[in-house]
Design a protein around this motif. Structure first.
Motif, PDB file in Angstrom:
ATOM      1  N   ALA A 151      -6.381  -0.511   2.309  1.00  0.00           N
ATOM      2  CA  ALA A 151      -5.613  -0.592   1.270  1.00  0.00           C
ATOM      3  C   ALA A 151      -5.094  -2.174   0.985  1.00  0.00           C
ATOM      4  CB  ALA A 151      -4.429   0.395   1.407  1.00  0.00           C
ATOM      5  N   VAL A 178      -0.952  -0.608  -4.189  1.00  0.00           N
ATOM      6  CA  VAL A 178      -2.004  -0.168  -4.125  1.00  0.00           C
ATOM      7  C   VAL A 178      -2.020   1.592  -3.687  1.00  0.00           C
ATOM      8  CG1 VAL A 178      -4.638   0.043  -2.830  1.00  0.00           C
ATOM      9  CG2 VAL A 178      -3.365  -2.143  -3.310  1.00  0.00           C
ATOM     10  N   THR A 211      -3.654  -0.377  -8.633  1.00  0.00           N
ATOM     11  CA  THR A 211      -4.822  -0.026  -8.518  1.00  0.00           C
ATOM     12  C   THR A 211      -4.944   1.043  -7.525  1.00  0.00           C
ATOM     13  OG1 THR A 211      -6.939  -0.880  -7.624  1.00  0.00           O
ATOM     14  CG2 THR A 211      -5.167  -1.701  -6.322  1.00  0.00           C
ATOM     15  N   GLY A 250      -6.107  -4.569  -1.778  1.00  0.00           N
ATOM     16  CA  GLY A 250      -4.688  -5.387  -2.653  1.00  0.00           C
ATOM     17  C   GLY A 250      -5.105  -7.072  -2.408  1.00  0.00           C
ATOM     18  N   ASP A 259      -3.259   4.630  -2.337  1.00  0.00           N
ATOM     19  CA  ASP A 259      -4.315   5.030  -1.185  1.00  0.00           C
ATOM     20  C   ASP A 259      -4.736   6.386  -1.366  1.00  0.00           C
ATOM     21  OD1 ASP A 259      -6.357   4.311   0.752  1.00  0.00           O
ATOM     22  OD2 ASP A 259      -5.028   4.890   2.284  1.00  0.00           O
ATOM     23  N   LYS A 264      -7.331   3.914  -5.361  1.00  0.00           N
ATOM     24  CA  LYS A 264      -8.694   3.971  -4.605  1.00  0.00           C
ATOM     25  C   LYS A 264      -8.504   5.415  -3.783  1.00  0.00           C
ATOM     26  CE  LYS A 264      -8.805   1.704  -0.532  1.00  0.00           C
ATOM     27  NZ  LYS A 264      -8.631   3.077   0.540  1.00  0.00           N
ATOM     28  N   PRO A 318       0.858  -0.978   0.027  1.00  0.00           N
ATOM     29  CA  PRO A 318      -0.148  -0.005   0.019  1.00  0.00           C
ATOM     30  C   PRO A 318       0.954   1.226   0.191  1.00  0.00           C
ATOM     31  CG  PRO A 318       0.007  -1.062   2.162  1.00  0.00           C
ATOM     32  CD  PRO A 318       1.061  -1.835   1.362  1.00  0.00           C
TER      33      PRO A 318
END
Length: 255
Positions: free
Chosen positions: A89, A54, A79, A93, A56, A81, A23
């Protein structure tokens, strides 16, 4: 074994797949170094593995940098978010890892305080099918010599309490450098959005009767170029950890 979801055992053998889940929040200064160092160790693991980052909800350009690194040819997944904290996070994931067919998720911090070269130490336990493999600063071969004395005191004291209450045979209960069977992790009804999810996760691992193992590792310090750590030792934060250890002491552990 579990009250929620299918946490049946995955198969054994070298075909087991491991996702390193990282994250990131406002880590622009160190994001590229983190990605490149982790990608550099993945070929040496001896098992199929990949990296999932990820973002965050970073506001400093971290997300854009990660996308640029992928467009530049680095082989990892990203990704994005809205900002929701560490717990949210890693949960996202893990879901991405499950969708991509990874049998295990290994969580590590984006600031490289968890040495990427130590990821390989988790592999033997993963191949044995251990449900939860915790990196340990307090096992032979582990250390936290690089961090300040006040953090060391809190970590040592916190783990003395956690070990006494969890009674799972783990040397380091609070370390966030760990590998978990993906199906088991996704089945946990986790609610914590911050770092206390590490102890909430361990509580559910005990409830589910997960097998555990420890591997020695080090905790390094953040570099001067990076932003200060977001973790603070406040009574509310300490209680957010302690409450799961207290709950765990009333749970019979039957791995």
């Amino acid at each position: 074994m579990a009250p929620n979801g299918d946490v049946s055992k995955v198969g054994t053998g070298p075909g087991r797949r491991l996702a390193v889940v990282v994250p990131m929040y406002n880590e622009h200064a160190g994001a590229e170094t983190c990605v490149r160092e982790i990608l550099g160790v993945i070929p040496s693991l001896g098992i199929p593995a990949g990296l999932i980052v990820v973002d965050d909800g970073s506001e400093d350009g971290t997300g854009e940098l990660l996308d640029a690194l992928r467009r530049g040819g680095l082989d990892f997944a990203v990704t994005h978010k809205p900002n929701g904290g560490y717990g949210s996070a890693i949960s996202l994931g893990a879901k991405v890892a499950q969708e991509q067919g990874f049998d295990y998720v290994l969580f590590m911090d984006s600031d490289l305080t968890n040495p990427p070269g130590h990821v390989v130490r988790f592999v033997p336990a993963v191949l044995r099918g251990v449900d939860l493999v915790k990196g340990s600063r307090f096992s032979l071969g582990g250390d936290m010599d690089a961090v300040t004395w006040n953090r060391r005191i809190f970590s040592v004291a916190g783990n003395l309490v956690a070990r006494a209450l969890f009674q799972m045979g783990l040397a380091d209960c609070t370390n966030g450098f760990r590998a978990v069977r993906t199906a088991l992790f996704v089945a946990m009804p986790l609610r914590e959005r911050g770092f206390a999810v590490i102890l909430e996760e361990l509580y559910w691992a005990k409830r589910f009767g997960a097998t555990v193992a420890s591997v020695p590792t080090s905790l390094w310090a953040r570099s001067e170029e990076q932003r200060p750590t977001l973790f603070v030792y406040r009574p509310k934060v300490i209680w957010s950890y302690l409450k799961y250890a207290l709950r765990a002491c009333f749970v019979a552990y039957r791995p």
